[in-house]
Design a protein around this motif. Structure first.
Motif: not given
Length: 236
Positions: A198-203
């Motif tokens: 589940v991405p947060c800051e990174l793709d």
């Protein structure tokens, strides 16, 4: 009549042996807290951290993070231990100001606990900071906690997830790990866990289609039955 021994079990009768949660960027929106502290430290050193270097620091151990920072700033002579202490001091202060849950995280964690499925917190963050974060996460939310300064090798090495499964007394290949960073995903997969990314800051879109890795935009609407479906091998 079909041979029941060769049929794939229904997701309805499956459940993970355990759910292994990353912390920063997965359960809590703490990457923004780290961002503040990292930018402040780089500026205190008289420099500006590049976006490339900041992205490379996400999800990795403190020592490696400091190495990336020093190389980016052209200050490789600096002591990584001293820098790590400065960074942790600032982050600890920011953590005590309160942490924000990632979307869907608190509901999913509660559902997993209510289902009686063992849980572990598996993080690259040090025990000192994790103890502060547990004031938000809940100290009774996890049956085991594996911290970055308590493992023989940190993410992306498989050691943290193997240690978590061992602490819970379960087979790591029957576990679902929930992660937001490439380093954490690599760690969990190398250990043998199925990963919900589940991405947060990174793709993370480049991981689409990778064996054992399932992408979701957020933890909203993820529940225990959905985690069970991840354990069902896809049909080629």
């Amino acid at each position: 009549m079909s041979d029941l021994r060769t049929e794939t079990p229904s997701p309805a009768v499956l459940r993970p042996a355990a759910v292994l949660f990353d912390m920063d960027g997965t359960l809590i929106d703490s990457e923004k807290v780290w961002e503040i502290a990292i930018v402040e430290l780089a500026r205190a050193y008289g420099g500006e951290l590049s976006e490339r270097a900041r992205a490379a620091m996400v999800g990795v151990a403190m020592g490696e993070s400091m190495r990336i920072m020093y190389e980016d700033l052209g200050q490789t002579w600096r002591d990584p231990d001293a820098g790590a202490r400065e960074l942790e001091d600032r982050v600890a202060g920011l953590f005590t100001s309160g942490l924000v849950w990632r979307p869907g995280a608190t509901v999913l964690l509660a559902a997993v606990r209510a289902a009686g499925i063992p849980t572990a917190l598996v993080t690259s963050t040090s025990r000192r900071l994790v103890e502060v974060a547990l004031d938000t996460l809940g100290r009774d939310s996890f049956d085991a906690v594996v911290c970055g300064d308590e493992v023989p090798a940190n993410k992306p090495d498989p050691a943290p997830y193997r240690m978590a499964a061992d602490a819970l007394g379960v087979d790591v290949t029957a576990c679902v790990a929930i992660e937001d960073s490439p380093a954490g995903i690599a760690s969990a997969r190398a250990a043998g866990a199925t990963v919900l990314a589940v991405p947060c800051e990174l793709d993370l879109s480049h991981l689409h289609g990778e064996t054992g890795i399932h992408l979701r935009g957020s933890l909203d609407d993820v529940d225990v039955p959905h985690l069970a479906t991840l354990l069902v091998p896809s049909k080629a």
